[in-house]
Scaffold this active site. Structure first.
Site, PDB file in Angstrom:
ATOM      1  N   ASN A 188      27.375  21.549  44.415  1.00  0.00           N
ATOM      2  CA  ASN A 188      28.819  21.297  44.366  1.00  0.00           C
ATOM      3  C   ASN A 188      29.210  19.920  44.868  1.00  0.00           C
ATOM      4  O   ASN A 188      30.357  19.519  44.722  1.00  0.00           O
ATOM      5  CB  ASN A 188      29.567  22.366  45.175  1.00  0.00           C
ATOM      6  CG  ASN A 188      28.987  22.550  46.554  1.00  0.00           C
ATOM      7  OD1 ASN A 188      27.822  22.915  46.696  1.00  0.00           O
ATOM      8  ND2 ASN A 188      29.764  22.292  47.578  1.00  0.00           N
ATOM      9  N   CYS A 200      35.026  23.576  51.424  1.00  0.00           N
ATOM     10  CA  CYS A 200      34.769  24.578  52.463  1.00  0.00           C
ATOM     11  C   CYS A 200      34.408  23.935  53.795  1.00  0.00           C
ATOM     12  O   CYS A 200      34.409  24.591  54.819  1.00  0.00           O
ATOM     13  CB  CYS A 200      33.654  25.514  52.024  1.00  0.00           C
ATOM     14  SG  CYS A 200      34.075  26.286  50.482  1.00  0.00           S
ATOM     15  N   THR A 260      40.651  48.532  46.001  1.00  0.00           N
ATOM     16  CA  THR A 260      41.311  48.619  44.694  1.00  0.00           C
ATOM     17  C   THR A 260      40.994  47.386  43.857  1.00  0.00           C
ATOM     18  O   THR A 260      41.101  46.254  44.343  1.00  0.00           O
ATOM     19  CB  THR A 260      42.838  48.737  44.884  1.00  0.00           C
ATOM     20  OG1 THR A 260      43.082  49.893  45.701  1.00  0.00           O
ATOM     21  CG2 THR A 260      43.558  48.875  43.562  1.00  0.00           C
ATOM     22  N   SER A 296      32.099  32.589  40.238  1.00  0.00           N
ATOM     23  CA  SER A 296      33.459  32.408  40.740  1.00  0.00           C
ATOM     24  C   SER A 296      34.368  32.032  39.570  1.00  0.00           C
ATOM     25  O   SER A 296      33.998  31.189  38.749  1.00  0.00           O
ATOM     26  CB  SER A 296      33.457  31.286  41.783  1.00  0.00           C
ATOM     27  OG  SER A 296      34.775  31.029  42.203  1.00  0.00           O
ATOM     28  N   ALA A 297      35.564  32.631  39.516  1.00  0.00           N
ATOM     29  CA  ALA A 297      36.461  32.366  38.381  1.00  0.00           C
ATOM     30  C   ALA A 297      37.188  31.034  38.490  1.00  0.00           C
ATOM     31  O   ALA A 297      37.464  30.388  37.491  1.00  0.00           O
ATOM     32  CB  ALA A 297      37.494  33.493  38.271  1.00  0.00           C
ATOM     33  N   HIS A 298      37.502  30.603  39.729  1.00  0.00           N
ATOM     34  CA  HIS A 298      38.397  29.444  39.832  1.00  0.00           C
ATOM     35  C   HIS A 298      37.695  28.111  39.629  1.00  0.00           C
ATOM     36  O   HIS A 298      38.327  27.057  39.688  1.00  0.00           O
ATOM     37  CB  HIS A 298      39.192  29.472  41.146  1.00  0.00           C
ATOM     38  CG  HIS A 298      38.418  29.137  42.379  1.00  0.00           C
ATOM     39  ND1 HIS A 298      38.467  27.902  42.970  1.00  0.00           N
ATOM     40  CD2 HIS A 298      37.606  29.885  43.149  1.00  0.00           C
ATOM     41  CE1 HIS A 298      37.718  27.903  44.060  1.00  0.00           C
ATOM     42  NE2 HIS A 298      37.182  29.097  44.193  1.00  0.00           N
ATOM     43  N   ALA A 352      32.710  33.623  44.846  1.00  0.00           N
ATOM     44  CA  ALA A 352      31.281  33.382  45.010  1.00  0.00           C
ATOM     45  C   ALA A 352      30.853  33.529  46.474  1.00  0.00           C
ATOM     46  O   ALA A 352      29.717  33.915  46.764  1.00  0.00           O
ATOM     47  CB  ALA A 352      30.918  31.997  44.488  1.00  0.00           C
ATOM     48  N   THR A 353      31.749  33.227  47.410  1.00  0.00           N
ATOM     49  CA  THR A 353      31.381  33.349  48.828  1.00  0.00           C
ATOM     50  C   THR A 353      30.975  34.789  49.136  1.00  0.00           C
ATOM     51  O   THR A 353      29.913  35.041  49.725  1.00  0.00           O
ATOM     52  CB  THR A 353      32.572  32.943  49.726  1.00  0.00           C
ATOM     53  OG1 THR A 353      32.935  31.603  49.398  1.00  0.00           O
ATOM     54  CG2 THR A 353      32.211  33.033  51.196  1.00  0.00           C
ATOM     55  N   GLN A 405      29.216  26.608  40.346  1.00  0.00           N
ATOM     56  CA  GLN A 405      29.552  25.324  39.700  1.00  0.00           C
ATOM     57  C   GLN A 405      29.008  25.209  38.284  1.00  0.00           C
ATOM     58  O   GLN A 405      29.359  24.275  37.569  1.00  0.00           O
ATOM     59  CB  GLN A 405      29.010  24.158  40.531  1.00  0.00           C
ATOM     60  CG  GLN A 405      29.695  23.966  41.861  1.00  0.00           C
ATOM     61  CD  GLN A 405      31.123  23.438  41.744  1.00  0.00           C
ATOM     62  OE1 GLN A 405      31.512  22.852  40.736  1.00  0.00           O
ATOM     63  NE2 GLN A 405      31.908  23.668  42.778  1.00  0.00           N
TER      64      GLN A 405
END
Ligand code: PLP
Length: 384
Positions: free
Chosen positions: A147, A318, A234, A195-197, A69-70, A175
């Site tokens: 967040n 962060c 890639t 964001s995936a995590h 996301a950043t 979030q």
């Protein structure tokens, strides 16, 4: 006793089904290669793109992969607006640093920024956002779920209010993806960062949705034609497939929202009994996984050090490590000392009732102990 993980807003444990998909995908060829193995990898990546895009009501060709996301926030802001052509933008003070820092770059270059304060309940009033919009506004950026506090913004109302305005509407949904429905069309969102995590996928992969016919993005990186030249490099097929699997798995646990919200309320009810506790955030306009509390008359760092069996943080990962008191809590009116005497507790799909009871017992015990050994260690305003 195993430590209790209450830091899901920082990152979520990877879903074993996601890890399995990723492990197999590590063997895929470069999706950009023209041969059969490359085409096979590309087909998997495109299926993943369609799946993640569909989750937020977008078309596959509206989504590009990023490192998280950043990067998506940076690309949404600095890829659509120009440092050399200053205009006006609207931004909430409580945005994540991934938004604040690029916005400050524009401000330093001469952009005029309307910085919006949230109400004491952490919600940024949608009407105030729309009131701040001027004829020369080029960008409005408001996150979906905060967040630190979990505050949910009325994104659809802001998007609808901007429908006839040329300003782009950017939303950081890092979030919210795990918890709330998102539909870029219905919500009038032009740029959406994911964001995936934060939803049991891997770190290092995210996406930016760029609505067709609305936003034009220039790349921030150069060196290849991947992602239509907007994000060269890639493609990490294993991370992309992991992201799509994580999104698919969100539906595998339909009772998660109610269950986690109920656990969060139990946590709050347990913690408030220690007295001198304030809940930072709206009790209803809040995502289910977050609880942010301030403890009066407690030294914040001592509190965290007294809780080695709870894995939690005081604010955004962060900014963790810095000495800065949470700027999000400061924007709600908390003093520096109060902001430091606060805990961000974030639950997840794996949190159990037993975890919550352990957290209540340990936090209340530590607060009582600290108050009795150093009652005046910190002069905070007394809170209800
Ligand atoms: C609201 C918000 N935006 C952006 C980010 C950054 O996401 P990523 O780690 O994918 O770059 C985070 C995570 O810390 C977040 O909570």
């Amino acid at each position: 006793m195993a430590a209790v993980y209450l830091d899901h807003a920082a990152t979520t444990p990877i879903d074993p089904a996601v890890a399995e998909v990723m492990q197999a995908a590590l063997r895929l060829a470069n999706p950009g290669s023209p041969h059969a193995a490359g085409r096979e990898a590309s087909a998997h990546v495109e299926a993943a793109r369609a799946a993640v895009a569909a989750r937020v009501g977008a078309r596959a060709d509206e989504l590009i992969w990023t490192s998280g996301a950043t990067e998506a926030d940076n690309l949404a802001i600095l890829g659509t607006q120009s440092l050399s052509d200053p205009g006006h933008l609207v931004c909430a003070r409580t945005e994540h640093k991934a938004v604040l820092d690029p916005v400050r770059q524009l401000e330093r270059a001469g952009w005029r920024v309307s910085w919006l304060k949230p109400g004491p309940d952490a919600v940024v009033d949608a009407a105030a956002v729309l009131d701040a919009v001027r004829p020369d506004t080029r960008l409005v950026t408001v996150m979906h779920v905060n967040n630190e506090t979990g505050a949910v913004q009325d994104i659809a109302r802001i998007g609808q209010g901007l429908a006839d305005h040329p300003a782009l509407f950017h939303v950081d949904a890092a979030q919210s993806l795990a918890w709330l429905p998102i539909d870029v069309t219905a919500m009038g969102i032009d740029l959406l960062a994911l964001s995936a995590h934060k939803c049991h996928g891997p770190t290092g992969i995210g996406a930016l949705v760029i609505r067709r016919g609305r936003a034009r993005v220039r790349p921030l990186l150069f060196g290849g034609g991947q992602e239509r030249g907007l994000r060269p490099g890639t493609l990490a097929a294993h991370q992309i497939l992991g992201f799509a699997k994580a999104v698919e798995r969100l539906d595998a646990d339909p009772s998660a929202y109610e269950r986690v919200a109920a656990l969060r309320e139990r946590l709050w009810e347990g913690l408030r009994k220690v007295g001198g506790v304030i809940r930072n955030g709206h009790p209803e306009m809040i995502a289910p996984h977050l609880l942010n509390v301030t403890f009066a008359d407690v030294h914040g760092e001592s509190l965290v050090f007294s809780l080695p069996e709870l894995l939690l943080s005081q604010g955004s990962a962060c900014t963790a490590g810095g000495d800065e008191a949470s700027y999000v809590l400061r924007a709600l009116g908390r003093s520096d000392a109060e902001a430091r005497a606060s805990l961000r507790l974030s639950l997840g799909r794996g949190t159990t009732a037993a975890d919550v009871e352990v957290a209540i017992e340990q936090i209340c015990g530590a607060v009582r102990r600290l108050r009795s050994v150093a009652p005046l260690a910190v002069e905070t305003g007394r809170v209800a």
